[in-house]
Write a protein that holds these residues in place. Structure first.
Motif, PDB file in Angstrom:
ATOM      1  N   ASP A 299     -53.446 -60.654 -33.631  1.00 50.86           N
ATOM      2  CA  ASP A 299     -53.948 -60.025 -34.862  1.00 50.86           C
ATOM      3  C   ASP A 299     -53.708 -58.521 -34.896  1.00 50.86           C
ATOM      4  O   ASP A 299     -53.293 -57.976 -35.932  1.00 50.86           O
ATOM      5  CB  ASP A 299     -55.445 -60.300 -35.017  1.00 50.86           C
ATOM      6  CG  ASP A 299     -55.732 -61.756 -35.346  1.00 50.86           C
ATOM      7  OD1 ASP A 299     -54.839 -62.427 -35.907  1.00 50.86           O
ATOM      8  OD2 ASP A 299     -56.845 -62.230 -35.040  1.00 50.86           O
ATOM      9  N   ASP A 300     -53.981 -57.850 -33.781  1.00 52.49           N
ATOM     10  CA  ASP A 300     -53.976 -56.388 -33.801  1.00 52.49           C
ATOM     11  C   ASP A 300     -52.933 -55.744 -32.902  1.00 52.49           C
ATOM     12  O   ASP A 300     -52.890 -54.517 -32.781  1.00 52.49           O
ATOM     13  CB  ASP A 300     -55.364 -55.865 -33.383  1.00 52.49           C
ATOM     14  CG  ASP A 300     -56.465 -56.367 -34.309  1.00 52.49           C
ATOM     15  OD1 ASP A 300     -56.287 -56.250 -35.532  1.00 52.49           O
ATOM     16  OD2 ASP A 300     -57.487 -56.892 -33.801  1.00 52.49           O
ATOM     17  N   TYR A 301     -52.075 -56.532 -32.288  1.00 50.93           N
ATOM     18  CA  TYR A 301     -51.116 -55.964 -31.335  1.00 50.93           C
ATOM     19  C   TYR A 301     -50.049 -57.001 -30.989  1.00 50.93           C
ATOM     20  O   TYR A 301     -50.185 -58.193 -31.271  1.00 50.93           O
ATOM     21  CB  TYR A 301     -51.820 -55.510 -30.050  1.00 50.93           C
ATOM     22  CG  TYR A 301     -52.619 -56.612 -29.385  1.00 50.93           C
ATOM     23  CD1 TYR A 301     -52.065 -57.418 -28.394  1.00 50.93           C
ATOM     24  CD2 TYR A 301     -53.938 -56.884 -29.778  1.00 50.93           C
ATOM     25  CE1 TYR A 301     -52.790 -58.439 -27.803  1.00 50.93           C
ATOM     26  CE2 TYR A 301     -54.673 -57.913 -29.192  1.00 50.93           C
ATOM     27  CZ  TYR A 301     -54.083 -58.679 -28.213  1.00 50.93           C
ATOM     28  OH  TYR A 301     -54.802 -59.703 -27.634  1.00 50.93           O
ATOM     29  N   TYR A 302     -48.987 -56.499 -30.343  1.00 51.42           N
ATOM     30  CA  TYR A 302     -47.968 -57.356 -29.751  1.00 51.42           C
ATOM     31  C   TYR A 302     -48.062 -57.241 -28.216  1.00 51.42           C
ATOM     32  O   TYR A 302     -48.312 -56.147 -27.684  1.00 51.42           O
ATOM     33  CB  TYR A 302     -46.558 -56.911 -30.150  1.00 51.42           C
ATOM     34  CG  TYR A 302     -46.175 -57.159 -31.584  1.00 51.42           C
ATOM     35  CD1 TYR A 302     -45.686 -58.407 -31.992  1.00 51.42           C
ATOM     36  CD2 TYR A 302     -46.252 -56.131 -32.527  1.00 51.42           C
ATOM     37  CE1 TYR A 302     -45.306 -58.625 -33.316  1.00 51.42           C
ATOM     38  CE2 TYR A 302     -45.863 -56.341 -33.844  1.00 51.42           C
ATOM     39  CZ  TYR A 302     -45.399 -57.593 -34.227  1.00 51.42           C
ATOM     40  OH  TYR A 302     -45.013 -57.801 -35.541  1.00 51.42           O
ATOM     41  N   ILE A 303     -47.810 -58.345 -27.542  1.00 55.21           N
ATOM     42  CA  ILE A 303     -47.610 -58.326 -26.093  1.00 55.21           C
ATOM     43  C   ILE A 303     -46.141 -58.634 -25.836  1.00 55.21           C
ATOM     44  O   ILE A 303     -45.611 -59.641 -26.323  1.00 55.21           O
ATOM     45  CB  ILE A 303     -48.472 -59.380 -25.366  1.00 55.21           C
ATOM     46  CG1 ILE A 303     -49.955 -59.052 -25.490  1.00 55.21           C
ATOM     47  CG2 ILE A 303     -48.067 -59.485 -23.894  1.00 55.21           C
ATOM     48  CD1 ILE A 303     -50.423 -57.906 -24.619  1.00 55.21           C
ATOM     49  N   VAL A 304     -45.493 -57.771 -25.077  1.00 60.39           N
ATOM     50  CA  VAL A 304     -44.091 -57.981 -24.725  1.00 60.39           C
ATOM     51  C   VAL A 304     -43.984 -58.104 -23.208  1.00 60.39           C
ATOM     52  O   VAL A 304     -44.313 -57.165 -22.469  1.00 60.39           O
ATOM     53  CB  VAL A 304     -43.201 -56.824 -25.216  1.00 60.39           C
ATOM     54  CG1 VAL A 304     -41.751 -57.047 -24.784  1.00 60.39           C
ATOM     55  CG2 VAL A 304     -43.295 -56.676 -26.728  1.00 60.39           C
ATOM     56  N   CYS A 305     -43.539 -59.264 -22.753  1.00 58.81           N
ATOM     57  CA  CYS A 305     -43.295 -59.500 -21.330  1.00 58.81           C
ATOM     58  C   CYS A 305     -41.809 -59.298 -21.071  1.00 58.81           C
ATOM     59  O   CYS A 305     -40.975 -60.021 -21.638  1.00 58.81           O
ATOM     60  CB  CYS A 305     -43.731 -60.917 -20.947  1.00 58.81           C
ATOM     61  SG  CYS A 305     -43.271 -61.416 -19.279  1.00 58.81           S
TER      62      CYS A 305
END
Length: 368
Positions: free
Chosen positions: A214-220
């Motif tokens: 909802d409020d952010y992206y996670i990039v692995c």
């Protein structure tokens, strides 16, 4: 013969008879020991010497043959001891109960963490599972867990991973089995998941997963290594440009949390022996400048922001020369976030006590 003379003659005969008997008896008693002495003692000494000589030769041969296996054994033991020392540092003997996995720190707003994100270059998920390292999830209990260098297609994942409860799983594998690859496990179901950085030449290696919330992206991310003698440095520099553009496209929409093996020690404080590594992958001028350029585009290295002067904190140690036990390492793994999220960060902890790979995991505590 007169009686007296006859008695004297009988007495003399009796003496002679006794003497004769005695003489006959004495040689028997004296010769018997002598004969054995000559036959047993003297020959025995000779015969004993030969077997002893032979025996010593045999013993020497046996000692030599014993020493050879022992020598081989010692070599094997020394090798095993080295591997075991590595094992104690990077493999299967994490003292889980001795590690505090909680966080008491608050962010600059005075808020406690409500989101726990961990990442770990596992150095091959199959071997990682064989070492029982999936126990990490039980003790750390992250909301989101990002893995790099899984070296495994989704179809060949260990059953222990497939059977994990409570996590949605997403995997991005290389086209080459046993190479690169990343994974993302999350308790919170993402709005959307994408793979790669929109660059076919880079994406075939399986180096990036992006999960939108909802409020952010996670990039692995698992950034390419420049390789021995820097043979893949050009590919690495191409990645830098494409990755920067890709992250910018995300950051324009929502703040970004990037985690993983960035394969660069940004500054001299980030590795144990900077002077010896200026021409080696991970610490070349080009790679360091690439990291500087990326951060200047609006992102923060959370660990170095929180601990600007903290030394001897690394996330990678080569398996050679007992580097981990000597803490001769590199800080190659990061949590890099959009600048506007920094005030939300409570802590970034490097779990050097957690073993099982040539890298250790790290965890970001944040309130979002």
């Amino acid at each position: 013969m007169p009686p007296k003379r006859k008695a004297a003659a009988a007495k003399l005969l009796k003496r002679k008879t006794k003497k004769s008997q005695k003489e006959q008896e004495e040689p028997d008693t004296t010769e018997k020991p002598k004969k054995p002495t000559k036959k047993t003692v003297i020959p025995k000494e000779i015969s004993d010497q030969e077997p002893k000589a032979r025996g010593r030769q045999k013993v020497n041969k046996e000692e030599i043959s014993d020493e050879e296996p022992k020598s081989k054994g010692r070599k094997k033991v020394n090798k095993d001891e080295k591997e075991e020392k590595v094992g104690r540092s990077n493999s299967t003997v994490t003292q889980w109960n001795k590690i505090n996995f909680s966080c008491t720190k608050k962010n600059s707003k005075g808020e406690k963490s409500n989101l726990k994100i961990s990442c770990w270059n596992v150095g091959g998920i199959k071997s990682w599972v064989k070492k029982g390292c999936q126990e990490y999830l039980k003790y750390e209990d992250p909301d989101i867990f990002c893995l790099q260098e899984t070296k495994c297609s989704e179809e060949k994942l260990p059953e222990e991973i497939k059977d994990l409860n409570g996590y949605h799983q997403y995997w991005c594998a290389s086209k080459r089995e046993g190479y690169a690859g990343v994974g993302l496990l999350t308790k919170i179901e993402p709005l959307n998941v994408s793979y790669g950085i929109n660059t076919p030449d880079q994406d075939e290696d399986g180096r990036c997963i992006t999960a939108e919330f909802d409020d952010y992206y996670i990039v692995c991310a698992y950034v390419p290594n420049a390789g021995r003698k820097l043979v893949t440095l050009p590919k690495r520099l191409e990645w830098n440009t494409a990755f920067k553009d890709y992250i910018k496209s995300l950051d324009d929409k929502k703040p970004v949390i990037i985690c993983g093996d960035m394969n660069v020690a940004h500054n001299e404080i980030d590795l144990a022996r900077p002077a010896n590594n200026t021409k080696n992958a991970g610490f070349t001028k080009e790679e360091r400048e690439g990291m500087t350029d990326f951060l200047e585009d609006g992102y923060i290295d959370t660990f170095r922001k929180l601990y600007p002067d903290k030394t001897d904190v690394y996330t990678f140690w080569t398996y050679m020369a007992n580097a981990r036990s000597k803490n001769i390492g590199w800080r190659l793994d990061y949590f890099v976030i959009s600048e506007r999220l920094m005030d939300n960060v409570c802590d970034n902890i490097v779990r050097t006590e957690v073993l099982g790979s040539d890298h250790c995991p790290l965890t970001l505590f944040i309130n979002i």
